[in-house]
Enzyme design. Structure first.
Site, PDB file in Angstrom:
ATOM      1  CD  GLN A   1      -2.969  -0.774   2.237  1.00 15.56           C
ATOM      2  OE1 GLN A   1      -3.798  -1.926   2.367  1.00 15.56           O
ATOM      3  NE2 GLN A   1      -2.852  -0.259   3.217  1.00 15.56           N
TER       4      GLN A   1
ATOM      5  CG  HIS B   1      -6.401   0.450   4.414  1.00 16.98           C
ATOM      6  ND1 HIS B   1      -5.343  -0.351   4.888  1.00 16.98           N
ATOM      7  CD2 HIS B   1      -7.117   0.113   5.331  1.00 16.98           C
ATOM      8  CE1 HIS B   1      -5.342  -0.792   6.066  1.00 16.98           C
ATOM      9  NE2 HIS B   1      -6.707  -0.515   6.571  1.00 16.98           N
TER      10      HIS B   1
HETATM   11  P1  NAD Z   1      -8.824  -9.781  16.785  1.00 13.95           P
HETATM   12  O1  NAD Z   1      -7.675 -10.104  17.547  1.00 13.95           O
HETATM   13  O2  NAD Z   1      -9.988  -9.562  17.666  1.00 13.95           O
HETATM   14  O3  NAD Z   1      -9.457 -11.176  16.102  1.00 13.95           O
HETATM   15  C1  NAD Z   1      -8.704 -11.909  15.121  1.00 13.95           C
HETATM   16  C2  NAD Z   1      -9.266 -13.462  15.263  1.00 13.95           C
HETATM   17  O4  NAD Z   1      -8.399 -14.303  14.379  1.00 13.95           O
HETATM   18  C3  NAD Z   1      -8.958 -13.937  16.525  1.00 13.95           C
HETATM   19  O5  NAD Z   1     -10.457 -14.551  17.070  1.00 13.95           O
HETATM   20  C4  NAD Z   1      -8.173 -15.293  16.437  1.00 13.95           C
HETATM   21  O6  NAD Z   1      -8.175 -16.417  17.058  1.00 13.95           O
HETATM   22  C5  NAD Z   1      -8.051 -15.592  14.795  1.00 13.95           C
HETATM   23  N1  NAD Z   1      -6.848 -15.969  14.330  1.00 13.95           N
HETATM   24  C6  NAD Z   1      -5.500 -15.447  14.367  1.00 13.95           C
HETATM   25  N2  NAD Z   1      -4.852 -16.279  13.661  1.00 13.95           N
HETATM   26  C7  NAD Z   1      -5.561 -17.449  13.323  1.00 13.95           C
HETATM   27  C8  NAD Z   1      -5.116 -18.571  12.448  1.00 13.95           C
HETATM   28  N3  NAD Z   1      -4.104 -18.649  11.920  1.00 13.95           N
HETATM   29  N4  NAD Z   1      -6.143 -19.387  12.099  1.00 13.95           N
HETATM   30  C9  NAD Z   1      -7.600 -19.303  12.548  1.00 13.95           C
HETATM   31  N5  NAD Z   1      -8.094 -18.056  13.226  1.00 13.95           N
HETATM   32  C10 NAD Z   1      -7.000 -17.296  13.706  1.00 13.95           C
HETATM   33  O7  NAD Z   1      -8.922  -8.751  15.767  1.00 13.95           O
HETATM   34  P2  NAD Z   1      -9.842  -7.851  14.900  1.00 13.95           P
HETATM   35  O8  NAD Z   1      -9.868  -6.676  15.700  1.00 13.95           O
HETATM   36  O9  NAD Z   1     -11.149  -8.589  14.729  1.00 13.95           O
HETATM   37  O10 NAD Z   1      -9.142  -7.478  13.674  1.00 13.95           O
HETATM   38  C11 NAD Z   1      -8.699  -8.673  12.617  1.00 13.95           C
HETATM   39  C12 NAD Z   1      -7.770  -7.948  11.433  1.00 13.95           C
HETATM   40  O11 NAD Z   1      -8.619  -6.869  10.676  1.00 13.95           O
HETATM   41  C13 NAD Z   1      -6.510  -7.430  12.157  1.00 13.95           C
HETATM   42  O12 NAD Z   1      -5.567  -8.057  12.306  1.00 13.95           O
HETATM   43  C14 NAD Z   1      -6.428  -6.340  10.863  1.00 13.95           C
HETATM   44  O13 NAD Z   1      -5.279  -6.989   9.812  1.00 13.95           O
HETATM   45  C15 NAD Z   1      -7.789  -5.869  10.386  1.00 13.95           C
HETATM   46  N6  NAD Z   1      -8.278  -4.754  10.405  1.00 13.95           N
HETATM   47  C16 NAD Z   1      -8.381  -3.971   9.199  1.00 13.95           C
HETATM   48  C17 NAD Z   1      -8.982  -2.659   9.246  1.00 13.95           C
HETATM   49  C18 NAD Z   1      -9.171  -1.883   8.027  1.00 13.95           C
HETATM   50  O14 NAD Z   1      -9.162  -0.704   8.068  1.00 13.95           O
HETATM   51  N7  NAD Z   1      -9.014  -2.203   6.964  1.00 13.95           N
HETATM   52  C19 NAD Z   1      -9.066  -2.007  10.727  1.00 13.95           C
HETATM   53  C20 NAD Z   1      -9.074  -2.959  11.547  1.00 13.95           C
HETATM   54  C21 NAD Z   1      -8.462  -4.280  11.438  1.00 13.95           C
END
Ligand code: NAD
Length: 347
Positions: free
Chosen positions: A281, A300
């Site tokens: 990005q 994004h």
């Molecule tokens: P979170 O930590 O609350 O949830 C992530 C989930 O993924 C957890 O329940 C975890 O157990 C699961 N997980 C991790 N590794 C795994 C694997 N190998 N196999 C199966 N499950 C797995 O995170 P969140 O707050 O829900 O955010 C998730 C992702 O969204 C962030 O890491 C980020 O990359 C992305 N995000 C994007 C934006 C955006 O503006 N586009 C903003 C916020 C977050």
């Protein structure tokens, strides 16, 4: 202390709305507060390459604030150059743009503002689910180009009701999305969210990712980018999906095999793909996702609504305040602790 913030350029829009905080001109509105305490606050949008402004400031920076929206890639090499660095603060959620192992080895704390924009992302995902199912984009394009062809839109337009939607990742965003959907719901996560929560959300856990993929009409990605999830959706996994199923991905671009997505969209194996995250990005002009069939991609943006920007700014200020006072952060904010321990979601 010297605090450096890397943000995107707000240009003429920066002056148009004081609530627009996530830009290099506003720097999250932290300048008066930081300077009143005698700290130096340097802001830049130049993040890439050895001759960038960021690179020139690394040697004496104490705190580096970066955002996933305009990610400054903090590599092992940059960490080595930043001899004074104590805190890498992600103004947002998702610290995969930082080499966490290098930060851990150097004893640098990495923290993010956990939860600050998860509602914003879940709401955006809901929009993308409907945009794909209803085949919205070709209709909108026709109108802006002076055309009127109803058949082109409705020959592949569906209701959400009765469809099966699955989230890969049942954490904060995954659960907020499930809460907002009314249809058959599945999730895949390495951990169960618990029977009580499953009942509240009306969702069933699939313990096997390929099984979830084979059952869903639309799959939403809500997992972090880690060594284990990089390239999670590849050619083989796409072939397990129903022909014409859709993908929404606001999590991270590198969760996908880029070219396999292009091939699946162009062949019709995927009915469409929508998301706001790319690798890298900003996406280069020739990134093939800009030109593939049936996509509804944007920059994004999902976690950067004005409401989210306010929460990001408030969370960043609160975290810096704790840091200057030598206090601990809320536990869930830590991505890498000073002792080198990396948070479980990134391992
Ligand atoms: P979170 O930590 O609350 O949830 C992530 C989930 O993924 C957890 O329940 C975890 O157990 C699961 N997980 C991790 N590794 C795994 C694997 N190998 N196999 C199966 N499950 C797995 O995170 P969140 O707050 O829900 O955010 C998730 C992702 O969204 C962030 O890491 C980020 O990359 C992305 N995000 C994007 C934006 C955006 O503006 N586009 C903003 C916020 C977050």
């Amino acid at each position: 202390m010297k605090v450096v913030g890397v943000f995107l350029k707000g240009c003429k829009y920066a002056a148009q709305n004081p609530k627009f905080l996530l830009n290099v001109e506003a720097g999250l509105g932290l300048r008066p507060w930081l300077e009143a305490q005698g700290h130096l606050y340097h802001l830049t949008h130049e993040k890439d390459g050895p001759h960038s402004e960021l690179e020139a400031h690394l040697h004496d920076t104490d705190v580096l604030i970066t955002t996933p929206f305009h990610p400054a890639y903090v590599t092992a090499d940059r960490i080595k150059k930043a001899k004074n660095l104590k805190l890498l603060l992600t103004a947002g959620v998702g610290s995969d743009h930082i080499d966490l192992h290098a930060a851990a080895a150097a004893g640098i704390t990495v923290a993010e503002i956990t939860g600050c924009n998860v509602v914003s992302v879940a709401e955006d995902e809901l929009m993308r689910v409907l945009i794909l199912l209803r085949n919205f984009v070709p209709g909108w394009k026709q109108i802006t180009q002076g055309n009127w062809d109803v058949a082109e839109v409705i020959h592949r337009s569906y209701d959400l009701e009765g469809k099966t939607i699955g989230t890969i990742g049942g954490g904060r965003i995954g659960q907020l999305l499930l809460q907002r959907l009314k249809c058959n719901l599945l999730y895949y996560d390495r951990y169960s969210i618990g029977e009580q929560r499953e009942k509240e959300l009306g969702v069933t856990r699939e313990e096997d990712l390929d099984t979830l993929l084979s059952k869903c009409d639309l799959v939403v990605l809500n997992v972090p980018l880690t060594d284990k999830t990089k390239g999670l959706i590849n050619k083989d996994r796409l072939s397990k999906m129903k022909k014409g199923a859709y993908i929404v991905n606001n999590a991270r671009g590198a969760l996908m095999d880029r070219d396999a997505i292009v091939e699946a969209c162009n062949s019709g194996q995927l009915g469409g793909y929508s998301g706001d995250v790319w690798d890298p990005q900003p996406a280069p002009k020739d990134h093939p996702w800009r030109y593939m069939a049936n996509h509804a991609m944007t920059q994004h943006i999902s976690g950067a609504s004005l409401d989210a920007q306010w929460r990001i700014a408030a969370g960043t200020k609160e975290t810096l305040e704790k840091f200057f006072k030598g206090q601990v952060f809320p536990e869930e904010y830590y991505i890498v602790k000073k002792d080198g321990k990396i948070a479980p979601q990134y391992t």
